[in-house]
Design an enzyme around this catalytic site. Structure first.
Site, PDB file in Angstrom:
ATOM      1  N   GLY A  52       0.837  -1.197   0.000  1.00 53.18           N
ATOM      2  CA  GLY A  52       0.000   0.000   0.000  1.00 53.18           C
ATOM      3  C   GLY A  52       0.869   1.243   0.000  1.00 53.18           C
ATOM      4  O   GLY A  52       1.881   1.309   0.708  1.00 53.18           O
ATOM      5  N   ALA A  53       0.483   2.241  -0.805  1.00 54.11           N
ATOM      6  CA  ALA A  53       1.292   3.462  -0.912  1.00 54.11           C
ATOM      7  C   ALA A  53       0.442   4.704  -0.712  1.00 54.11           C
ATOM      8  O   ALA A  53       0.622   5.710  -1.388  1.00 54.11           O
ATOM      9  CB  ALA A  53       2.012   3.496  -2.264  1.00 54.11           C
ATOM     10  N   GLY A  55      -0.985   7.320   2.572  1.00 50.14           N
ATOM     11  CA  GLY A  55      -0.228   8.052   3.583  1.00 50.14           C
ATOM     12  C   GLY A  55       0.522   7.152   4.538  1.00 50.14           C
ATOM     13  O   GLY A  55       1.706   7.378   4.832  1.00 50.14           O
ATOM     14  N   ARG A 325     -19.299  12.429  14.772  1.00 48.17           N
ATOM     15  CA  ARG A 325     -19.967  12.031  13.529  1.00 48.17           C
ATOM     16  C   ARG A 325     -21.121  11.065  13.728  1.00 48.17           C
ATOM     17  O   ARG A 325     -22.143  11.160  13.048  1.00 48.17           O
ATOM     18  CB  ARG A 325     -18.931  11.439  12.556  1.00 48.17           C
ATOM     19  CG  ARG A 325     -18.020  12.508  11.998  1.00 48.17           C
ATOM     20  CD  ARG A 325     -16.925  11.945  11.123  1.00 48.17           C
ATOM     21  NE  ARG A 325     -16.144  13.034  10.546  1.00 48.17           N
ATOM     22  CZ  ARG A 325     -15.048  12.848   9.833  1.00 48.17           C
ATOM     23  NH1 ARG A 325     -14.588  11.620   9.629  1.00 48.17           N
ATOM     24  NH2 ARG A 325     -14.396  13.882   9.330  1.00 48.17           N
ATOM     25  N   HIS A 392     -18.133   6.007   5.347  1.00 49.43           N
ATOM     26  CA  HIS A 392     -16.933   6.820   5.167  1.00 49.43           C
ATOM     27  C   HIS A 392     -15.651   6.163   5.669  1.00 49.43           C
ATOM     28  O   HIS A 392     -14.591   6.343   5.087  1.00 49.43           O
ATOM     29  CB  HIS A 392     -17.146   8.151   5.898  1.00 49.43           C
ATOM     30  CG  HIS A 392     -15.992   9.094   5.829  1.00 49.43           C
ATOM     31  ND1 HIS A 392     -15.500   9.582   4.627  1.00 49.43           N
ATOM     32  CD2 HIS A 392     -15.227   9.669   6.805  1.00 49.43           C
ATOM     33  CE1 HIS A 392     -14.494  10.409   4.867  1.00 49.43           C
ATOM     34  NE2 HIS A 392     -14.300  10.461   6.176  1.00 49.43           N
ATOM     35  N   ARG A 437     -14.562   7.263  15.132  1.00 49.20           N
ATOM     36  CA  ARG A 437     -13.380   8.107  14.901  1.00 49.20           C
ATOM     37  C   ARG A 437     -13.761   9.578  14.908  1.00 49.20           C
ATOM     38  O   ARG A 437     -14.784   9.957  14.352  1.00 49.20           O
ATOM     39  CB  ARG A 437     -12.738   7.755  13.551  1.00 49.20           C
ATOM     40  CG  ARG A 437     -11.567   8.665  13.199  1.00 49.20           C
ATOM     41  CD  ARG A 437     -10.866   8.221  11.941  1.00 49.20           C
ATOM     42  NE  ARG A 437     -11.633   8.419  10.725  1.00 49.20           N
ATOM     43  CZ  ARG A 437     -11.808   9.585  10.108  1.00 49.20           C
ATOM     44  NH1 ARG A 437     -11.319  10.707  10.631  1.00 49.20           N
ATOM     45  NH2 ARG A 437     -12.488   9.654   8.976  1.00 49.20           N
ATOM     46  N   SER A 442      -7.796  10.687  11.319  1.00 50.75           N
ATOM     47  CA  SER A 442      -7.325   9.618  10.427  1.00 50.75           C
ATOM     48  C   SER A 442      -6.021  10.000   9.735  1.00 50.75           C
ATOM     49  O   SER A 442      -5.118   9.166   9.621  1.00 50.75           O
ATOM     50  CB  SER A 442      -8.393   9.245   9.398  1.00 50.75           C
ATOM     51  OG  SER A 442      -8.762  10.358   8.631  1.00 50.75           O
ATOM     52  N   LEU A 443      -5.893  11.247   9.272  1.00 45.81           N
ATOM     53  CA  LEU A 443      -4.614  11.656   8.681  1.00 45.81           C
ATOM     54  C   LEU A 443      -3.516  11.628   9.740  1.00 45.81           C
ATOM     55  O   LEU A 443      -2.359  11.330   9.441  1.00 45.81           O
ATOM     56  CB  LEU A 443      -4.721  13.054   8.055  1.00 45.81           C
ATOM     57  CG  LEU A 443      -5.532  13.162   6.760  1.00 45.81           C
ATOM     58  CD1 LEU A 443      -5.469  14.582   6.197  1.00 45.81           C
ATOM     59  CD2 LEU A 443      -5.043  12.167   5.697  1.00 45.81           C
TER      60      LEU A 443
END
Length: 630
Positions: A52-53, A55, A325, A392, A437, A442-443
């Site tokens: 996986g590429a 983040g 959320r 999401h 979350r 997440s970032l």
């Protein structure tokens, strides 16, 4: 079915000598033969392999290369097309650029947001590392938005507070307008290019290579360009393969988000954790599913019903539109159910940005203005955007500790490390997000735990260490399965089975759940899996065969979907994103524990492991469970 797990039993395959003209000079190639075909298999050896590429994968690869490890990064699509590019709102860190802030307050908000299912040691690690991670990204060249005095601009985001919930709204979300993920992905890819990471682009990882003692020795992958198979041997394998949002009919996820790493782990006999917790983002564009960032509400956007009422004041009197959320999605769903939806069918809600100054929209939300014009046909300066809760994010995934090491149940030890295997990002479940979350975590998750994986490898291994050789038969079962799948001649096309699965998930594992819908969902998703036995593939080739790739992705999605549905049916409480209408309260006594779903002989087996309530050290005390109110 042709494969239930990596240990599926198939006859041994004859082997002959051969070579591949496209193989790297350092790699050895040979032929594997099945009853119907021969396959070129190329062997590679690296210190570490990242799958996986996005983040998380790029940050792990950068760290590994910086530490001197010979690193391969395998990705099924070009790195800058990874789904990180779609993240809009920003990255949380207690920088204190707008108001006073503290990483402990960020930790409290994250624990509360997780509805006390998050592991507090991992959450402490993430929140404490957050300011350092953002400054590192700034040094890499990420073009953050700025305040007038040149500091990184931070916006308000849902579920964020000051002083452990007592000090009002926090401004903690560092952003690059509303294209933060795009900026991050390109910045990290640029950094990866500086280092000696070798990229294998458009290689589809099929299975983990596990030895008889349960150690991961690498992965086997298909080169989609020339049809060769590649065995990547490595001391450490890091899975950063993203979520499985495409198991649902309407999702903000790219079509590539098919839970490949999760399924590889499940087939290897290892568990997946907390898959029942699926986040519905409150503001997907009605009819299209495209994301409208939470940053739009952070900048002052308001949700209104058909009566023009700002209804979130009733559900979350303090946080209003910036509640977490799961709370906002449930509130919107209840408004629609009670007849206060908008539009001809009264089946969605309006997001108003038209009261905001046009210059704010242009500077802070340029992408949203464009997205709304294209997909909803509205001018955000004059009209509201039609929105609906949309799948999401997957809070669950491959269970890991805060180092990124994959863990499993072994005897009485719920935290037994799987040697040689790590995971980061949405594919992993550290668990920093628990049952829900927080936006912009997440970032943060991907860069903090991508880096943590690389640091852990540096602590436990040395570059160039001698590796145990692969068994000659390693990967043979995967190749035999691939051959059988490529020649599948059933009656159902992949698209038909996939659509059925997506509708079952959308209808039976939605924002609100009941015993009846979940029991029906378990039966229907099992039937969907059984129908996969009857799949038909029209294209028999190995080169750029999208029919074959989509069918492999469908199997991966189905495994994730089956475990999700069964885990949800078993959890008799409401917690975070898992909202039961028949069990409306959180039950800490019975259910403050992580679900573990095993995929065994094409059936789901459930087990449980405890939540880590402990912190890493005395810098902060753990936060005991209490009522979650916004």
């Amino acid at each position: 079915m042709w494969r239930g797990c990596v240990s599926r039993g198939l006859r041994s395959l004859s082997k002959g000598k051969g070579s591949s003209s496209s193989a790297p000079v350092s790699a050895a190639a040979r032929l594997f033969s099945t009853a119907s075909s021969s396959y070129t298999v190329v062997d590679h050896s690296y210190d570490a392999v990242v799958v996986g590429a996005g983040g998380a994968g790029l940050r792990a690869a950068i760290g590994l290369s910086e530490h001197g490890f010979n690193t391969a990064c395998i990705t099924k699509l070009f790195p800058t097309r990874s789904h990180t590019v779609a993240a809009q709102g920003g990255i949380n860190a207690a920088l204190g650029n707008m108001t006073e802030d503290d990483w402990r307050w960020h930790m409290y908000d994250t624990v509360k947001g997780s509805d006390w299912l998050g592991d507090q040691d991992s959450i402490q690690y993430m929140c404490r590392e957050a300011p350092k991670a953002v400054i590192e990204l700034e040094n890499y060249g990420l073009p953050f938005s700025r305040t007038e005095d040149g500091k990184i601009y931070q916006r308000a985001f849902g579920g964020q507070s000051l002083d452990f919930g007592k000090g009002g709204q926090a401004y903690r979300c560092a952003c690059a307008a509303d294209r933060t993920g795009h900026a991050m992905l390109h910045t990290l890819y640029g950094q990866a290019m500086k280092h000696n990471t070798q990229f294998f682009v458009e290689y589809f990882a099929l299975d983990l290579i596990m030895d008889s003692e349960g150690t991961c020795q690498g992965v086997i992958a298909l080169n989609m360009e020339d049809g060769t198979l590649h065995r990547f041997r490595a001391t450490n394998t890091i899975l950063a393969t993203g979520g499985y949002g495409r198991a649902y009919f309407s999702a903000t996820s790219a079509h590539t988000c098919t839970g490949d790493g999760n399924a590889m782990v499940a087939r290897a006999g290892l568990p997946l954790q907390d898959l029942e917790f699926v986040q519905f983002h409150p503001t997907g564009i009605y009819g299209a599913g495209c994301l409208i960032t939470e940053g739009s509400r952070g900048e002052g956007g308001i949700l209104r019903n058909s009566e023009g009422e700002r209804f979130m004041e009733r559900y979350a009197p303090t946080a209003k539109d910036l509640a977490s959320r799961d709370v906002v999605s449930r509130s919107m769903t209840m408004e629609i159910r009670e007849g206060r939806g908008v539009g001809p069918l009264k089946d969605h809600i309006y997001l108003h940005l038209n009261h905001l100054p046009p210059e704010v929209l242009k500077e802070r939300l340029p992408g949203i203005s464009e997205t709304a014009a294209i997909f909803a046909g509205v001018d955000v300066t004059k009209e509201p955007i039609p929105v609906l809760p949309t799948v999401h994010y997957n809070m669950g995934g491959i269970p890991t500790n805060y180092h990124g090491e994959v863990v499993t149940m072994k005897g009485d030890n719920p935290d037994s490390v799987v040697p040689g295997l790590m995971a980061a990002g949405e594919a992993a479940c550290a668990s920093v997000h628990g049952a829900n979350r927080l936006g912009a975590n997440s970032l943060l998750d991907i860069v903090v735990f991508g880096r943590a994986c690389a640091n852990r490898v540096a602590e436990t291994a040395k570059p160039g260490e001698k590796q145990k050789p692969l068994q000659k038969s390693a990967g043979e079962k995967t190749i035999a399965w691939l051959d059988k799948l490529r020649n599948a001649n059933g009656s159902l096309p992949t698209s038909k089975i996939r659509l059925n699965m997506q509708r079952v998930m959308q209808n039976n594992a939605a924002v609100f759940r009941t015993q009846e819908t979940l029991e029906e969902g378990c039966k229907l998703i099992t039937k969907a899996w059984e129908s996969y036995h009857d799949v038909k593939i029209s294209d028999r080739s190995l080169i750029w065969n999208s029919d074959l790739i989509e069918t492999i992705e469908l199997e991966n999605l189905l495994i994730n979907a089956c475990i999700t549905m069964h885990s949800a049916e078993a959890r008799k409480e409401s917690r975070g994103a898992h909202a039961r209408e028949d069990f409306t309260k959180r039950d800490d006594e019975q259910w403050m524990k992580h679900s573990l779903g095993y995929w065994e002989n094409e059936k789901v087996r459930l087990a449980y492991r405890p939540v880590h309530m402990n912190t890493l050290d005395s810098e902060v005390e753990s936060f005991p469970p209490k009522a979650r109110v916004y």
